[in-house]
Write a protein that holds these residues in place. Structure first.
Motif: not given
Length: 505
Positions: A54-57, A60, A63, A103, A108, A133, A135
């Motif tokens: 799972h990657k953060g926006p 990239g 987490y 965030r 973004n 990063e 959530r």
């Protein structure tokens, strides 16, 4: 009226390790309101373990729970975008400052992170150790400056002697010049955002808080209102400005250092705006009659109303008063550009070629600052940097070298050996280390060598790659395998490759 600031002050984001025994003076600063293009990256299909993370926006990257690596201690300060804490790295016990930003406040847009990464290694700028990063937030772990803000020292001291003011101003102007050379406009140069590295009287100043900063777009006119009402340049209020605003901000600091008060002040916001738009400097009241004409002349040049006529940061650094009055250090610190080029010179040929592959795949967003640096070096706009242009550019950054040293750097960066450094070669030799944190960048570079896509680079594949660029013989290949192949099985795994790429040499 003290130092000429108003009586209230909202908390700003600071990186300050010294707990105050008494509250700091209450001062109010208005918070900020709201030729060589590279092809877009074509990332290869990544291995499944990488795909499934799972990657953060924002960053990239996968987490990360920062609490597994750092113990978050007391709050150091807070500002418009986030809160800064003292944190301790559990593995080493070392202290850092951690700026945690919700965030949603980053929209973004990881510009602050990208700018700190781009400027990494530069003296007089707070060093970013890592960015994480989860959530809810982005966490920037940075160098801890224990000497407090320049703001507090100005409040405590009042006006400075000319020599003291020049010593401080030389550091401020140097960092503004470097930022501009590297394609960054800070947009919020003021005493709160300069921190002393230690409590020593002559400690180095570090510029922090790049939350308002942007990469410079050549020819773009900026219109958004940024900065602080005491330091804001008149062209910002007119919503039409460029990088010259940073020099105006620095000029306000110099005026304050020499006189103990800010040049433009009033009891209301409208009064502040009107005073700034008038731009009339008071250099008749005390203590200005006792200040040298040379010092006053530099203040006027930095606070010239028309930004087109305003002195540049590099021009101010060459101004005689600043050079004569400042306490010159024995040796100027090396620029980040020079440090990176020196590191590139010592790398093995496999790593150099891998960096070239990464450079060729960088997006326009990722290469903004690098492109600006290249254009500043390529003064004749030929599309390539000559020996003389490299020599001049490094000298401009305060990096005097012998001709033989420059020639060595030139030879290392000139991968195709045509006697000049083209755009791709330049960013290959000067990109920041954070570009190597992206798994996609590393995997694409590995695939360049792994021609049969079996997960290993063999001697034959390595020979094929470096022969194409005439970068080595069998002895060079032996050396690479010896350094990178810990299993001594004559082939390099992906993990071996990643370890090599993330090493300092």
């Amino acid at each position: 009226m003290g130092v000429g600031f108003s009586k209230k002050r909202k908390h700003e984001s600071v990186n300050n390790a010294s707990p105050d025994s008494s509250p700091p003076p209450k001062l109010t600063y208005k918070q900020p309101r709201t030729k060589h293009p590279l092809p877009p990256p074509q990332f290869p299909q990544l291995p499944k373990p990488i795909q499934n993370l799972h990657k953060g926006p924002i960053l990239g990257k996968p987490y990360v729970d920062i609490n597994t690596m750092y113990e978050i201690k007391r709050e150091l300060g807070r500002g418009t975008f986030g809160i800064t804490y003292l944190c301790v790295e559990k593995a080493t016990g070392r202290e850092y400052a951690c700026k945690s930003i919700p965030r949603e406040k980053m929209d973004n847009n990881p510009t602050e992170v990208m700018i700190l990464q781009h400027l990494s290694g530069q003296h007089n700028i707070v060093e970013l150790k890592a960015a994480y990063e989860d959530r809810k937030k982005v966490h920037l772990v940075m160098e801890l400056c224990s000497g407090g803000e320049l703001f507090h020292r100005i409040v405590a001291k009042g006006k400075y002697s000319e020599r003291e003011a020049a010593t401080i101003m030389r550091q401020i102007l140097n960092v503004v010049h470097v930022c501009h050379f590297m394609g960054v406009m800070h947009r919020d140069i003021r005493p709160e955002n300069f921190l002393f590295a230690t409590n020593q009287q002559n400690a180095a100043l570090k510029l922090a808080d790049f939350g308002s900063s942007v990469f410079i777009h050549q020819g773009k006119v900026y219109k958004d209102i940024v900065g602080n009402e005491y330091f804001v340049a008149p062209e910002v209020l007119k919503r039409s400005y460029g990088k010259e605003i940073d020099v105006w901000n620095a000029g306000v600091i110099l005026y304050t250092l020499l006189s103990g008060v800010t040049p433009f002040s009033a009891d209301t916001d409208k009064g502040m705006v009107d005073a700034t738009l008038r731009g009339k400097l008071d250099m008749d009241s005390e203590p200005w009659p006792s200040i040298s004409d040379a010092a006053k002349d530099l203040v006027r040049k930095m606070l010239t109303y028309d930004p087109k006529e305003r002195i540049t940061a590099s021009g101010a650094l060459e101004y005689p008063w600043l050079k004569e009055a400042a306490e010159a250090s024995d040796k100027s610190p090396e620029s980040a550009v020079l440090i990176r080029m020196k590191q590139f010179k010592t790398m093995n040929n496999m790593k150099k070629l891998a960096l070239k592959v990464i450079a060729e795949s960088l997006s326009e967003e990722e290469s903004k600052g690098l492109k600006h640096m290249f254009n500043n070096m390529d003064t004749d706009r030929s599309g390539a940097i000559t020996f003389e242009e490299l020599k001049s550019g490094l000298s401009t950054l305060g990096s005097p070298l012998s001709e033989s040293e420059i020639r060595q750097l030139m030879d290392a960066a000139d991968i195709n050996k045509n006697g000049t450094i083209d755009y791709c070669e330049f960013i290959t030799a000067t990109m920041d280390r954070y570009k190597l944190e992206k798994e996609g960048n590393l995997f694409e570079a590995f695939q360049y060598f792994d021609k049969d896509n079996n997960g290993y680079v063999t001697r034959d594949e390595l020979r094929q790659a470096i022969t194409e660029y005439q970068m080595g013989n069998e002895a060079a290949i032996d050396e690479i395998l010896e350094d990178v192949d810990p299993d001594i099985d004559g082939r390099i795994s992906y993990q071996d490759f990643v370890t090599m790429m993330r090493s300092k040499c």
